[in-house]
Scaffold this motif. Structure first.
Motif, mmCIF file in Angstrom:
data_model
loop_
_atom_site.group_PDB
_atom_site.id
_atom_site.type_symbol
_atom_site.label_atom_id
_atom_site.label_comp_id
_atom_site.label_asym_id
_atom_site.label_seq_id
_atom_site.Cartn_x
_atom_site.Cartn_y
_atom_site.Cartn_z
ATOM 1 N N GLU A 169 0.821 -1.205 0.000
ATOM 2 C CA GLU A 169 0.000 0.000 0.000
ATOM 3 C C GLU A 169 0.861 1.264 0.000
ATOM 4 O O GLU A 169 0.451 2.310 -0.495
ATOM 5 C CB GLU A 169 -0.937 0.020 1.220
ATOM 6 C CG GLU A 169 -2.003 -1.065 1.230
ATOM 7 C CD GLU A 169 -1.444 -2.439 1.573
ATOM 8 O OE1 GLU A 169 -0.349 -2.510 2.202
ATOM 9 O OE2 GLU A 169 -2.071 -3.444 1.197
ATOM 10 N N GLU A 170 2.060 1.163 0.566
ATOM 11 C CA GLU A 170 2.948 2.322 0.669
ATOM 12 C C GLU A 170 3.901 2.448 -0.515
ATOM 13 O O GLU A 170 4.646 3.422 -0.606
ATOM 14 C CB GLU A 170 3.785 2.222 1.952
ATOM 15 C CG GLU A 170 2.973 2.254 3.233
ATOM 16 C CD GLU A 170 3.813 1.880 4.446
ATOM 17 O OE1 GLU A 170 3.578 2.456 5.514
ATOM 18 O OE2 GLU A 170 4.696 0.997 4.302
ATOM 19 N N ARG A 171 3.860 1.485 -1.431
ATOM 20 C CA ARG A 171 4.887 1.411 -2.463
ATOM 21 C C ARG A 171 4.937 2.643 -3.353
ATOM 22 O O ARG A 171 6.005 2.986 -3.882
ATOM 23 C CB ARG A 171 4.680 0.151 -3.318
ATOM 24 C CG ARG A 171 5.836 -0.115 -4.281
ATOM 25 C CD ARG A 171 6.086 -1.577 -4.470
ATOM 26 N NE ARG A 171 6.438 -2.270 -3.249
ATOM 27 C CZ ARG A 171 7.659 -2.244 -2.708
ATOM 28 N NH1 ARG A 171 8.616 -1.531 -3.266
ATOM 29 N NH2 ARG A 171 7.919 -2.919 -1.606
ATOM 30 N N ARG A 172 3.840 3.339 -3.542
ATOM 31 C CA ARG A 172 3.838 4.563 -4.342
ATOM 32 C C ARG A 172 3.284 5.735 -3.540
ATOM 33 O O ARG A 172 2.772 6.693 -4.115
ATOM 34 C CB ARG A 172 3.030 4.343 -5.633
ATOM 35 C CG ARG A 172 3.698 3.393 -6.630
ATOM 36 C CD ARG A 172 5.008 3.955 -7.129
ATOM 37 N NE ARG A 172 5.709 3.071 -8.058
ATOM 38 C CZ ARG A 172 6.667 2.245 -7.705
ATOM 39 N NH1 ARG A 172 7.045 2.168 -6.441
ATOM 40 N NH2 ARG A 172 7.269 1.479 -8.606
ATOM 41 N N ASP A 173 3.405 5.663 -2.235
ATOM 42 C CA ASP A 173 2.912 6.710 -1.345
ATOM 43 C C ASP A 173 4.098 7.456 -0.753
ATOM 44 O O ASP A 173 4.653 7.069 0.271
ATOM 45 C CB ASP A 173 2.041 6.094 -0.241
ATOM 46 C CG ASP A 173 1.468 7.130 0.698
ATOM 47 O OD1 ASP A 173 1.703 8.344 0.472
ATOM 48 O OD2 ASP A 173 0.786 6.743 1.666
ATOM 49 N N ALA A 174 4.505 8.533 -1.407
ATOM 50 C CA ALA A 174 5.698 9.258 -0.990
ATOM 51 C C ALA A 174 5.553 9.880 0.390
ATOM 52 O O ALA A 174 6.542 10.040 1.109
ATOM 53 C CB ALA A 174 6.041 10.323 -2.023
#
Length: 239
Positions: free
Chosen positions: A136-141
């Motif tokens: 879920e955090e993989r593209r959440d800068a």
């Protein structure tokens, strides 16, 4: 040897990788392969396994990993890297850029991309720390930024666009980024990135523009970037 396969890849590509590499065992964190075409593959849940009592001795010329790239034809092409070749790169980079047991990196690169090889074996190999991120955090800068401050992450290793994403959110944060070493590779590096990085960190960290084919064991060239940049440059030099 291990073969990283992304769960986000199409089933057809996964099938080609499994067939080409003759994979018979998959290590995962949740049950996979309900599709009948994967019946020949056994799967093990990682959290059910106990650590080995001691390291397994291997020949340094034997395979360490196989990473599949698209190749020039668009078909999955397995790149085979030996323990000796990977270790040569990892040891050199750790020595050259002072990665040691005080270092901590954020694992933003996916496992099926060879930058992750340095994240895992480079940082952990010298006793450093590696902060993992969820799918879920993989593209959440914004979540990356929080993790960086929470764990005092000082090493960044990614393609340029991921650093760009981080700097977009960091620009709106009053805190100073604790990054000390930034390794960028895999794509063209814009001239704005070093300046923005310096602004968010208070000064420019050790910034290295790197490159090389997967066959070159992660990287095969490096260029140390300093400010100010020469006016005639149209991009950060490659190699």
């Amino acid at each position: 040897a291990y073969v990283p396969v992304s769960t986000t890849q199409p089933t057809s590509r996964q099938q080609k990788i499994f067939n080409t590499a003759e994979i018979r065992l998959v290590l995962c964190n949740q049950p996979l392969f309900e599709d009948s075409q994967f019946e020949f593959i056994s799967s093990l849940l990682a959290m059910d396994l106990k650590p080995l009592a001691e390291p397994v001795k291997v020949d340094n010329k034997s395979l360490a990993y196989i990473i599949f790239t698209s190749g020039s034809t668009g078909e999955p092409k397995g790149v085979e890297i030996s323990h000796q070749a990977a270790l040569n790169t990892i040891v050199d980079i750790c020595q050259r850029y002072h990665i040691d047991n005080s270092s901590c990196a954020l694992a933003v690169s996916s496992l099926d991309f060879d930058l992750s090889v340095f994240d895992i074996f480079g940082l952990l190999g010298v006793g450093g720390r590696l902060v993992l991120i969820s799918d879920e955090e993989r593209r959440d800068a914004a979540s990356w930024l929080q993790l960086i401050f929470e764990h005092d992450v000082c090493v960044w290793n990614s393609v340029p666009i991921l650093l760009d994403m981080l700097l977009v959110v960091a620009t709106h944060d009053t805190r100073t980024l604790p990054l000390k070493t930034v390794l960028l590779s895999g794509d063209w590096i814009g001239l704005d990135l070093p300046v923005r990085l310096a602004q968010c960190c208070g000064k420019l960290p050790k910034l290295v523009a790197m490159g090389g084919a997967t066959e070159g064991s992660i990287w095969s060239n490096a260029f140390d970037v300093t400010l100010p940049l020469p006016e005639q440059w149209s991009s950060i030099p490659y190699g």
